[in-house]
Design a protein around this motif. Sequence first.
Motif, PDB file in Angstrom:
ATOM      1  N   THR A   5       0.844  -1.194   0.000  1.00 48.33           N
ATOM      2  CA  THR A   5       0.000   0.000   0.000  1.00 48.33           C
ATOM      3  C   THR A   5       0.876   1.239   0.000  1.00 48.33           C
ATOM      4  OG1 THR A   5      -0.102   0.181   2.423  1.00 48.33           O
ATOM      5  CG2 THR A   5      -1.775  -1.198   1.339  1.00 48.33           C
ATOM      6  N   ARG A   6       0.326   2.325  -0.500  1.00 45.54           N
ATOM      7  CA  ARG A   6       1.022   3.609  -0.460  1.00 45.54           C
ATOM      8  C   ARG A   6       1.305   4.012   0.985  1.00 45.54           C
ATOM      9  NH1 ARG A   6       1.690   8.345  -3.472  1.00 45.54           N
ATOM     10  NH2 ARG A   6       0.738   7.339  -5.291  1.00 45.54           N
ATOM     11  N   GLU A   7       0.344   3.759   1.869  1.00 44.04           N
ATOM     12  CA  GLU A   7       0.508   4.132   3.271  1.00 44.04           C
ATOM     13  C   GLU A   7       1.693   3.407   3.900  1.00 44.04           C
ATOM     14  OE1 GLU A   7      -3.356   5.113   1.816  1.00 44.04           O
ATOM     15  OE2 GLU A   7      -2.375   3.149   1.882  1.00 44.04           O
ATOM     16  N   ALA A   8       1.893   2.150   3.530  1.00 43.70           N
ATOM     17  CA  ALA A   8       3.009   1.379   4.089  1.00 43.70           C
ATOM     18  C   ALA A   8       4.343   1.959   3.630  1.00 43.70           C
ATOM     19  CB  ALA A   8       2.900  -0.087   3.676  1.00 43.70           C
ATOM     20  N   TYR A   9       4.468   2.251   2.355  1.00 44.40           N
ATOM     21  CA  TYR A   9       5.723   2.801   1.833  1.00 44.40           C
ATOM     22  C   TYR A   9       6.022   4.161   2.465  1.00 44.40           C
ATOM     23  CZ  TYR A   9       6.700  -0.701  -1.761  1.00 44.40           C
ATOM     24  OH  TYR A   9       7.037  -1.864  -2.420  1.00 44.40           O
ATOM     25  N   GLU A  10       5.039   5.032   2.476  1.00 42.21           N
ATOM     26  CA  GLU A  10       5.267   6.380   2.984  1.00 42.21           C
ATOM     27  C   GLU A  10       5.446   6.386   4.502  1.00 42.21           C
ATOM     28  OE1 GLU A  10       2.018   8.682   1.497  1.00 42.21           O
ATOM     29  OE2 GLU A  10       2.938   8.949  -0.475  1.00 42.21           O
ATOM     30  N   GLU A  62       1.662 -11.553  -4.788  1.00 37.80           N
ATOM     31  CA  GLU A  62       1.928 -10.588  -3.734  1.00 37.80           C
ATOM     32  C   GLU A  62       3.160  -9.748  -4.061  1.00 37.80           C
ATOM     33  OE1 GLU A  62       1.336 -10.612   1.014  1.00 37.80           O
ATOM     34  OE2 GLU A  62       2.652 -12.193   0.249  1.00 37.80           O
ATOM     35  N   LEU A  63       4.183 -10.378  -4.626  1.00 36.33           N
ATOM     36  CA  LEU A  63       5.394  -9.645  -4.976  1.00 36.33           C
ATOM     37  C   LEU A  63       5.110  -8.614  -6.063  1.00 36.33           C
ATOM     38  CD1 LEU A  63       8.426  -9.195  -4.707  1.00 36.33           C
ATOM     39  CD2 LEU A  63       8.790 -11.073  -6.315  1.00 36.33           C
ATOM     40  N   LEU A  64       4.410  -9.005  -7.104  1.00 35.91           N
ATOM     41  CA  LEU A  64       4.124  -8.074  -8.186  1.00 35.91           C
ATOM     42  C   LEU A  64       3.222  -6.935  -7.714  1.00 35.91           C
ATOM     43  CD1 LEU A  64       3.626 -10.529 -11.198  1.00 35.91           C
ATOM     44  CD2 LEU A  64       5.541  -8.977 -10.801  1.00 35.91           C
ATOM     45  N   ASP A  65       2.336  -7.231  -6.766  1.00 34.82           N
ATOM     46  CA  ASP A  65       1.464  -6.183  -6.233  1.00 34.82           C
ATOM     47  C   ASP A  65       2.282  -5.090  -5.548  1.00 34.82           C
ATOM     48  OD1 ASP A  65      -0.853  -7.301  -7.147  1.00 34.82           O
ATOM     49  OD2 ASP A  65      -1.436  -8.203  -5.226  1.00 34.82           O
ATOM     50  N   THR A  66       3.247  -5.485  -4.710  1.00 33.01           N
ATOM     51  CA  THR A  66       4.021  -4.461  -3.994  1.00 33.01           C
ATOM     52  C   THR A  66       4.982  -3.748  -4.927  1.00 33.01           C
ATOM     53  OG1 THR A  66       5.207  -3.982  -1.937  1.00 33.01           O
ATOM     54  CG2 THR A  66       5.950  -5.903  -3.174  1.00 33.01           C
ATOM     55  N   LEU A  67       5.487  -4.438  -5.952  1.00 30.91           N
ATOM     56  CA  LEU A  67       6.348  -3.766  -6.927  1.00 30.91           C
ATOM     57  C   LEU A  67       5.557  -2.725  -7.717  1.00 30.91           C
ATOM     58  CD1 LEU A  67       8.528  -6.700  -8.347  1.00 30.91           C
ATOM     59  CD2 LEU A  67       8.992  -5.190  -6.421  1.00 30.91           C
ATOM     60  N   LYS A  68       4.305  -3.020  -7.976  1.00 36.81           N
ATOM     61  CA  LYS A  68       3.448  -2.062  -8.679  1.00 36.81           C
ATOM     62  C   LYS A  68       3.256  -0.805  -7.844  1.00 36.81           C
ATOM     63  CE  LYS A  68      -1.178  -1.520 -10.666  1.00 36.81           C
ATOM     64  NZ  LYS A  68      -2.496  -2.176 -10.900  1.00 36.81           N
ATOM     65  N   ILE A  69       3.030  -0.983  -6.541  1.00 30.92           N
ATOM     66  CA  ILE A  69       2.872   0.173  -5.666  1.00 30.92           C
ATOM     67  C   ILE A  69       4.154   0.984  -5.620  1.00 30.92           C
ATOM     68  CG2 ILE A  69       2.448   0.920  -3.290  1.00 30.92           C
ATOM     69  CD1 ILE A  69      -0.047  -0.022  -4.746  1.00 30.92           C
ATOM     70  N   TYR A  70       5.308   0.303  -5.600  1.00 29.09           N
ATOM     71  CA  TYR A  70       6.582   1.032  -5.591  1.00 29.09           C
ATOM     72  C   TYR A  70       6.669   1.963  -6.800  1.00 29.09           C
ATOM     73  CZ  TYR A  70      11.478   2.257  -5.780  1.00 29.09           C
ATOM     74  OH  TYR A  70      12.654   2.977  -5.848  1.00 29.09           O
ATOM     75  N   GLU A  71       6.278   1.478  -7.956  1.00 30.83           N
ATOM     76  CA  GLU A  71       6.332   2.306  -9.158  1.00 30.83           C
ATOM     77  C   GLU A  71       5.465   3.550  -9.003  1.00 30.83           C
ATOM     78  OE1 GLU A  71       8.269   1.866 -12.066  1.00 30.83           O
ATOM     79  OE2 GLU A  71       9.225   0.560 -10.604  1.00 30.83           O
ATOM     80  N   VAL A 123       4.796   5.109  -6.045  1.00 29.28           N
ATOM     81  CA  VAL A 123       5.210   5.985  -4.940  1.00 29.28           C
ATOM     82  C   VAL A 123       6.708   6.272  -4.926  1.00 29.28           C
ATOM     83  CG1 VAL A 123       3.307   5.108  -3.531  1.00 29.28           C
ATOM     84  CG2 VAL A 123       5.581   4.113  -3.262  1.00 29.28           C
ATOM     85  N   LYS A 124       7.442   5.801  -5.922  1.00 28.58           N
ATOM     86  CA  LYS A 124       8.911   5.882  -5.874  1.00 28.58           C
ATOM     87  C   LYS A 124       9.433   7.305  -5.755  1.00 28.58           C
ATOM     88  CE  LYS A 124       9.645   5.764 -10.925  1.00 28.58           C
ATOM     89  NZ  LYS A 124       8.225   5.853 -11.305  1.00 28.58           N
ATOM     90  N   ASP A 125       8.648   8.282  -6.146  1.00 31.52           N
ATOM     91  CA  ASP A 125       9.093   9.678  -6.067  1.00 31.52           C
ATOM     92  C   ASP A 125       8.513  10.415  -4.868  1.00 31.52           C
ATOM     93  OD1 ASP A 125      10.609   9.473  -8.439  1.00 31.52           O
ATOM     94  OD2 ASP A 125       8.798   9.760  -9.646  1.00 31.52           O
ATOM     95  N   ALA A 135      12.244   9.389   3.974  1.00 32.83           N
ATOM     96  CA  ALA A 135      13.480   9.029   3.276  1.00 32.83           C
ATOM     97  C   ALA A 135      13.191   8.722   1.806  1.00 32.83           C
ATOM     98  CB  ALA A 135      14.122   7.824   3.952  1.00 32.83           C
ATOM     99  N   ARG A 136      14.127   9.108   0.946  1.00 32.91           N
ATOM    100  CA  ARG A 136      13.968   8.846  -0.487  1.00 32.91           C
ATOM    101  C   ARG A 136      14.137   7.360  -0.783  1.00 32.91           C
ATOM    102  NH1 ARG A 136      17.302  10.864  -4.505  1.00 32.91           N
ATOM    103  NH2 ARG A 136      19.054  11.309  -3.137  1.00 32.91           N
ATOM    104  N   PHE A 137      13.373   6.869  -1.773  1.00 32.36           N
ATOM    105  CA  PHE A 137      13.558   5.509  -2.260  1.00 32.36           C
ATOM    106  C   PHE A 137      14.604   5.535  -3.371  1.00 32.36           C
ATOM    107  CE2 PHE A 137       8.838   5.024  -1.118  1.00 32.36           C
ATOM    108  CZ  PHE A 137       9.149   4.638   0.183  1.00 32.36           C
ATOM    109  N   LEU A 138      15.689   4.799  -3.166  1.00 36.32           N
ATOM    110  CA  LEU A 138      16.781   4.785  -4.133  1.00 36.32           C
ATOM    111  C   LEU A 138      16.651   3.645  -5.132  1.00 36.32           C
ATOM    112  CD1 LEU A 138      19.718   5.444  -1.631  1.00 36.32           C
ATOM    113  CD2 LEU A 138      18.419   7.115  -2.967  1.00 36.32           C
ATOM    114  N   GLY A 139      15.751   2.731  -4.874  1.00 35.18           N
ATOM    115  CA  GLY A 139      15.573   1.537  -5.691  1.00 35.18           C
ATOM    116  C   GLY A 139      15.042   0.441  -4.796  1.00 35.18           C
ATOM    117  N   LEU A 140      14.991  -0.782  -5.306  1.00 38.05           N
ATOM    118  CA  LEU A 140      14.422  -1.903  -4.566  1.00 38.05           C
ATOM    119  C   LEU A 140      15.457  -2.987  -4.302  1.00 38.05           C
ATOM    120  CD1 LEU A 140      11.024  -2.272  -6.426  1.00 38.05           C
ATOM    121  CD2 LEU A 140      11.234  -1.983  -3.962  1.00 38.05           C
TER     122      LEU A 140
END
Length: 391
Positions: free
Chosen positions: A73-78, A103-112, A114-116, A121-126
Amino acid sequence: MIRLVNVSLVQNRTVTPCEILIRDGCIAEMTSPGGLEKVTDAAVLDGGGRYVSHGFIDIHTHGGGGHDYMDGTREAYEGAALMHARHGTTGLLPTSLAASMEELLDTLKIYEEVKDQRAGARFLGLHLEGPYLSHNQAGAQDPRYIRDPDPEEYKLILRECPHILRWTIAPERRGALEMGEYLREHGVTPSIGHSDATIYEVKEALRHGFNHITHLYSGCSTIVRKGGYRYPGIVESAYLYDDLTVEVIADGHHLPAELLQSVYKLIGPDRTTMVTDSLRGAGMPEGDSILGSLKNGQRCIIEGGVCKMPDRKAFAGSVATTDRLVRNMIQLAGVPLPVAVDMQTFTAAKIIGCSDKTGVLEKGRKADLILFDDQIHVSMTMVEGNIIYEE
């Protein structure tokens, strides 16, 4: 503009009094004290005699503040990014666990999506940890999802998410060496971890692009005897092969002071960084927690400053923050403060191939910086010139 004064820069293993001018989110000037007095249209920020450095970089973290990146979720990343920023982290690699492809593809999709984000803290990659791991060295990884590398699978993952910087794999698994070469061709660092590899398999993995060891000593093979003969493992490889870099969980629980001292003395600060390997329990009160996603995760217990499996026979992971890692390296391993800071900034950036963009403060680079005292108590975190946290 912001003019930061009354601070001492900790960088390149030295401490130097300085002033820093920040404009449009970047470092505009760095001078000796008084060198920016001619700049009269900037807001003055008095550092109160504290240290300033580039913000800490964590290349292995699963979450914090009650959030896990596998929640998808966006909330989890942020939320996790904000919690870690409060402890001095300005750049991190959200890290996955062994899970189903869905489940893995779902969280990778969210990363795309919210990555900016700039909430913390900034996300530098996965960093992907698994699922191509050793069952024998799985640790708290869910054995239901551990398997051999599947070319169709990992190529699909890389197509879906081009921002993967590192991937932890057991190199002895069938197809792992070919995967290592494929990752290198696509700019991803293959890391050795959760592995039963012998030193001979590690040596072969080096030839196929593997050059980093995930949380040394944790989930790593060591000397075994077979038919009377001794076979060294990953731990011994880390000390023998200069081409390998390592990370350690310096939370004060996963490794005793003597092992932290050994890593610093024999592997050295140029090849070593610290990682939190933090779960959602980082920054949270003690008690029951969940390892992995809220939907499919495993129960664990935060107790005594570390996260344990329910039977308390093994650790589930860490609840550390980067300020604690640096403090422990100083207090437990005897590392000088400027060197410990360098290990958590420049060395971390170098290991993930980002030292040309992050890890040091210099003119033209993003103003990702922190203020702290000699106990590594962080009093301010700035990301791209914006104050994310301040006491």
